[in-house]
Design a protein around this motif. Structure first.
Motif, mmCIF file in Angstrom:
data_model
loop_
_atom_site.group_PDB
_atom_site.id
_atom_site.type_symbol
_atom_site.label_atom_id
_atom_site.label_comp_id
_atom_site.label_asym_id
_atom_site.label_seq_id
_atom_site.Cartn_x
_atom_site.Cartn_y
_atom_site.Cartn_z
ATOM 1 N N THR A 1 0.800 -0.919 -0.042
ATOM 2 C CA THR A 1 0.057 -0.159 -0.008
ATOM 3 C C THR A 1 0.842 1.534 0.015
ATOM 4 O OG1 THR A 1 -1.865 -1.106 1.337
ATOM 5 C CG2 THR A 1 -1.755 1.302 1.370
ATOM 6 N N LYS A 2 1.931 1.306 0.872
ATOM 7 C CA LYS A 2 2.845 2.337 0.972
ATOM 8 C C LYS A 2 3.441 2.584 -0.271
ATOM 9 C CE LYS A 2 6.801 4.484 3.516
ATOM 10 N NZ LYS A 2 7.533 3.985 4.672
ATOM 11 N N ALA A 3 4.113 1.404 -0.640
ATOM 12 C CA ALA A 3 4.928 1.530 -2.216
ATOM 13 C C ALA A 3 4.180 1.945 -3.295
ATOM 14 C CB ALA A 3 5.551 0.094 -2.454
ATOM 15 N N VAL A 4 2.722 1.584 -3.368
ATOM 16 C CA VAL A 4 2.104 2.017 -4.634
ATOM 17 C C VAL A 4 1.691 3.307 -4.405
ATOM 18 C CG1 VAL A 4 -0.061 1.633 -5.618
ATOM 19 C CG2 VAL A 4 1.265 -0.182 -5.208
ATOM 20 N N SER A 5 1.144 3.820 -3.141
ATOM 21 C CA SER A 5 0.960 5.183 -3.094
ATOM 22 C C SER A 5 1.969 6.238 -3.280
ATOM 23 C CB SER A 5 0.429 5.349 -1.390
ATOM 24 O OG SER A 5 -0.748 4.601 -1.088
ATOM 25 N N GLU A 6 3.210 5.831 -2.930
ATOM 26 C CA GLU A 6 4.351 6.638 -2.754
ATOM 27 C C GLU A 6 4.701 6.937 -4.290
ATOM 28 O OE1 GLU A 6 6.671 6.631 1.515
ATOM 29 O OE2 GLU A 6 7.474 5.337 -0.412
ATOM 30 N N SER A 7 4.539 5.771 -5.035
ATOM 31 C CA SER A 7 4.980 5.789 -6.559
ATOM 32 C C SER A 7 4.163 6.521 -7.234
ATOM 33 C CB SER A 7 4.957 4.189 -6.929
ATOM 34 O OG SER A 7 6.074 3.674 -6.704
ATOM 35 N N LYS A 8 2.611 6.655 -7.028
ATOM 36 C CA LYS A 8 1.748 7.621 -7.445
ATOM 37 C C LYS A 8 1.809 8.911 -7.152
ATOM 38 C CE LYS A 8 -1.097 4.238 -9.664
ATOM 39 N NZ LYS A 8 -1.225 4.667 -11.064
ATOM 40 N N ALA A 9 2.411 9.147 -6.043
ATOM 41 C CA ALA A 9 2.437 10.470 -5.546
ATOM 42 C C ALA A 9 3.733 11.267 -5.920
ATOM 43 C CB ALA A 9 2.558 10.488 -3.890
ATOM 44 N N GLY A 10 4.519 10.595 -6.696
ATOM 45 C CA GLY A 10 5.856 11.354 -7.035
ATOM 46 C C GLY A 10 7.063 10.917 -6.574
ATOM 47 N N LYS A 11 7.348 9.508 -6.383
ATOM 48 C CA LYS A 11 8.374 8.971 -5.935
ATOM 49 C C LYS A 11 9.291 8.859 -7.068
ATOM 50 C CE LYS A 11 10.090 4.816 -3.239
ATOM 51 N NZ LYS A 11 9.564 3.572 -2.700
ATOM 52 N N VAL A 12 10.697 9.200 -6.799
ATOM 53 C CA VAL A 12 11.449 8.936 -7.927
ATOM 54 C C VAL A 12 12.737 8.098 -7.459
ATOM 55 C CG1 VAL A 12 10.882 11.090 -9.253
ATOM 56 C CG2 VAL A 12 12.751 11.089 -7.465
ATOM 57 N N THR A 13 13.354 7.557 -8.084
ATOM 58 C CA THR A 13 14.441 6.591 -7.741
ATOM 59 C C THR A 13 15.917 7.364 -8.497
ATOM 60 O OG1 THR A 13 14.483 5.490 -9.793
ATOM 61 C CG2 THR A 13 13.558 4.441 -8.071
ATOM 62 N N TYR A 14 16.852 7.268 -7.898
ATOM 63 C CA TYR A 14 18.331 7.723 -8.029
ATOM 64 C C TYR A 14 19.553 6.800 -7.934
ATOM 65 C CZ TYR A 14 19.097 8.349 -3.190
ATOM 66 O OH TYR A 14 19.166 7.887 -1.867
ATOM 67 N N ARG A 15 20.439 6.682 -8.743
ATOM 68 C CA ARG A 15 21.641 5.861 -8.603
ATOM 69 C C ARG A 15 22.689 6.476 -9.539
ATOM 70 N NH1 ARG A 15 20.134 0.277 -11.559
ATOM 71 N NH2 ARG A 15 22.219 0.127 -10.940
ATOM 72 N N THR A 16 23.709 5.967 -9.189
ATOM 73 C CA THR A 16 24.971 6.674 -9.802
ATOM 74 C C THR A 16 25.235 5.810 -11.172
ATOM 75 O OG1 THR A 16 26.305 5.292 -8.105
ATOM 76 C CG2 THR A 16 26.249 7.835 -8.041
ATOM 77 N N ASP A 17 25.504 6.348 -12.295
ATOM 78 C CA ASP A 17 26.008 5.711 -13.161
ATOM 79 C C ASP A 17 27.360 5.547 -13.126
ATOM 80 O OD1 ASP A 17 27.549 7.986 -14.200
ATOM 81 O OD2 ASP A 17 25.910 8.387 -15.823
ATOM 82 N N ARG A 18 28.262 4.706 -14.294
ATOM 83 C CA ARG A 18 29.404 4.484 -13.978
ATOM 84 C C ARG A 18 30.624 5.611 -13.959
ATOM 85 N NH1 ARG A 18 30.814 1.804 -19.772
ATOM 86 N NH2 ARG A 18 30.675 3.546 -21.217
ATOM 87 N N ASP A 19 29.989 6.946 -14.527
ATOM 88 C CA ASP A 19 30.891 8.100 -14.288
ATOM 89 C C ASP A 19 30.686 8.816 -13.095
ATOM 90 O OD1 ASP A 19 32.285 7.455 -16.667
ATOM 91 O OD2 ASP A 19 30.469 8.029 -17.606
ATOM 92 N N GLY A 20 29.822 8.276 -12.082
ATOM 93 C CA GLY A 20 29.457 8.996 -10.943
ATOM 94 C C GLY A 20 28.343 10.273 -10.916
ATOM 95 N N ASN A 21 27.550 9.907 -12.239
ATOM 96 C CA ASN A 21 26.445 10.957 -12.357
ATOM 97 C C ASN A 21 25.098 10.386 -11.927
ATOM 98 O OD1 ASN A 21 28.178 12.773 -13.990
ATOM 99 N ND2 ASN A 21 28.010 11.369 -15.726
ATOM 100 N N VAL A 22 24.403 11.364 -11.433
ATOM 101 C CA VAL A 22 23.016 11.134 -10.804
ATOM 102 C C VAL A 22 21.959 11.882 -11.483
ATOM 103 C CG1 VAL A 22 21.385 10.988 -8.759
ATOM 104 C CG2 VAL A 22 23.691 10.304 -8.566
#
Length: 230
Positions: free
Chosen positions: A151-172
């Protein structure tokens, strides 16, 4: 061979003073002003970090709910069975399934933005790693998409949850919202993700951590932020 820039891009780029850095609010105002897309383009922030991504403890990965949303209607799928499947449906998930959903994706269906799974489904979902991994769609505990609290996961995704991760060059790279958003809304979203990235500084990093920050739109030129102003 470098891709030739369009006339509209070059005209927009002329409005960005060469070599100049801007405060965050000035940069956001400028990227909104010079955007030339015929649709409501996405505004994105890019960080370049002083990290060695070959070291596991220097790789950033996570998720955050932006206070003003992303302006995009996220299509969310959930891998779950029994009561958890019903819970996901009631929370507003667009598609819910178990083995049938795994098979559907193996057959080539990828019409969704976020995939969530309960832990007991990961043995089956793991088979999709080669398909979902490169697209950033693989459920992961670090981003809150492998969880029993669907419930929390779906609600947050619908509300504007974004993921972030570094690429191999250290960019996000993280979307902040749409050009149609007010400057204040984009600033609020930027402050949220900036604080998260800043607090995620790996202990092993020496010296300057955040090396460069810039804003851009889907087709527009980037605008560099003055780090001293942050």
């Amino acid at each position: 061979m470098a891709k030739k820039k369009s006339k509209k891009y070059l005209e927009a780029a002329k409005q960005v003073e060469a070599g100049k850095t801007y405060t965050a609010d000035e940069a956001i105002e400028l990227v909104k002003k010079i955007d030339f897309a015929k649709f409501d383009a996405t505004v994105e922030v890019a960080f370049n970090l002083n990290v060695d991504t070959k070291q596991a403890d220097q790789q950033l990965r996570g998720a955050v709910v932006l206070p003003n949303g992303t302006g995009k209607d996220q299509k969310v799928i959930v891998f779950a069975k029994g009561p958890k499947a019903k819970e996901a449906q009631e929370a507003g998930a667009d598609v819910v399934g178990d083995d049938d959903l795994v098979q559907q994706i193996q057959d080539g269906w990828l019409d969704f933005d976020v995939a969530i799974a309960t832990p007991d489904m990961m043995a089956q979902v793991g088979r999709l790693g080669r398909v979902l991994g490169p697209k950033g769609l693989m459920p992961n505990p670090k981003t809150g998409t492998v969880t029993m609290d669907v419930t929390k996961a779906v609600s947050e995704s619908k509300a504007g949850k974004v993921t972030y991760r570094t690429d191999r060059d250290g960019n996000v790279h993280v979307p902040l919202g749409k050009v149609s958003f007010t400057k204040e809304a984009l600033e609020g979203n930027f402050k949220t993700i900036y604080d998260v990235v800043a607090k995620a500084r790996p202990a092993a990093v020496k010296g300057q951590y955040i090396k460069h920050v810039s804003f851009t739109t889907t087709f527009g030129p980037s605008v560099t932020v003055d780090l001293a102003s942050l």
